[in-house]
Design an enzyme around this catalytic site. Sequence first.
Site, PDB file in Angstrom:
ATOM      1  N   SER A 207       0.846  -1.196   0.000  1.00 58.42           N
ATOM      2  CA  SER A 207       0.000   0.000   0.000  1.00 58.42           C
ATOM      3  C   SER A 207       0.882   1.248   0.000  1.00 58.42           C
ATOM      4  O   SER A 207       2.057   1.174  -0.352  1.00 58.42           O
ATOM      5  CB  SER A 207      -0.931  -0.028   1.221  1.00 58.42           C
ATOM      6  OG  SER A 207      -1.929   0.953   1.086  1.00 58.42           O
ATOM      7  N   ASN A 208       0.332   2.378   0.387  1.00 61.27           N
ATOM      8  CA  ASN A 208       1.111   3.621   0.422  1.00 61.27           C
ATOM      9  C   ASN A 208       0.610   4.503   1.571  1.00 61.27           C
ATOM     10  O   ASN A 208      -0.295   4.121   2.306  1.00 61.27           O
ATOM     11  CB  ASN A 208       1.024   4.342  -0.927  1.00 61.27           C
ATOM     12  CG  ASN A 208      -0.409   4.594  -1.320  1.00 61.27           C
ATOM     13  OD1 ASN A 208      -1.120   5.322  -0.644  1.00 61.27           O
ATOM     14  ND2 ASN A 208      -0.856   3.955  -2.395  1.00 61.27           N
TER      15      ASN A 208
END
Length: 401
Positions: A207-208
């Site tokens: 993810s980020n």
Amino acid sequence: MSSQPTRILLGITGSIAAYKTPELVRAFIKAGCEVKVVITPSANDFVSELSLATVSKNEVLGNIHNEGQWNNHVELGMWAHAFIVAPASANTIAKMAQGICDNLLLACFLSARCKVMIAPAMDLDMYHHAATQNNLNTLRQRGVITIGPASGELASGLIGDGRMEEPSTIVNEVLRSLHVSNSLKNKQVVITAGPTREAIDPVRFISNHSTGKMGVALAEEALQRGANVKLIIGKGALGYTNPNMEISCVDTAEEMLNASLSSFEKADIFIMSAAVADYTPEHVATQKIKKKEDDMSISLKRTPDILATLGSKKKNQLLVGFALETNNELEYAKNKLEKKNLDMIVLNSLQDAGAGFATDTNKISILDNEGNELHFELKTKKMVAIDILNHAEKIMIKNIN
Ligand code: C5P
């Protein structure tokens, strides 16, 4: 509202943030408003009535009865163009939601015919408590506008949501919502926000750092302009609820694509502010991957480019993309605008302090498909959302004519 000064009834409750209210009164007066102040009994512990009376140039009202005189809450509610409770404590918010009327401020709330806005201020656990969130939702459903809270260091020393918005932001928000147009009435606005998550196994994902704050600010601004709003938000974003918009929670890029496609046809404006993962594991392990002595590598495949897919299906929709770059920003943004068939692109650079992920501020440039290039100062994400929707509306009007 002609040339009369805007009349603000400011309600102050017993929260530590009350110490900022003389500054808030001054900011309203500097913006050309007339201010009357009503306080709860416990607000007295945090701010002096004398300071408030001096800056507002009006007597501060605290009791329903005052030295044999009756303070007419109905008249105060009629006098004001807006009633703003700042800071709004968890206690007063709960009483407002329940219709309790044991002080003058609450009596003003129940009899106010004007716009009512609240700027919550409390510790983060109190703010996130289901009871407080339910009370806030109840008030929003009844038309009360919430301003903030902001995130940051709290009086308790904890860090998180619960800080009263800065006085300048409150003044801007109040004045704007009084003069706001219904410029997006009957328009369908769809906004994607937050990160996507791509599972590696049942425990881990790629993810980020996106929190969804920019997308949420855009959704709230569109709502204020009278639009029907759908927010498609990644499950990895900060939890957000708002009964006045449709919210769809998704996890992966694939799920976000499907939610976006099913909303695209009816959309007048589609804003893709989500930080979509570009790659996803080729295989998702069904059991947790055990660690071994050796290093490991994961084979990744491309996720669908949602924005490019929407761009290829575009008819009358106004399509807005985001670009977060670390170098050659303008050039990359221009390429994306063209390649993905967008009407405009919002560029934020990680090189700018205060811009990008998880901050409450952003510094953007807007490029559109007519070659316009606008550069903005560092602003709160709320204010940035206004700039973005103002430009989107300008393009929409041009397309109609
Ligand atoms: O090409 P790039 O990922 O830099 O473009 C960013 C824009 O494209 C953002 O608006 C983002 O939401 C969108 N995007 C997308 N699908 C992807 C990757 C990015 O819609 N797989």
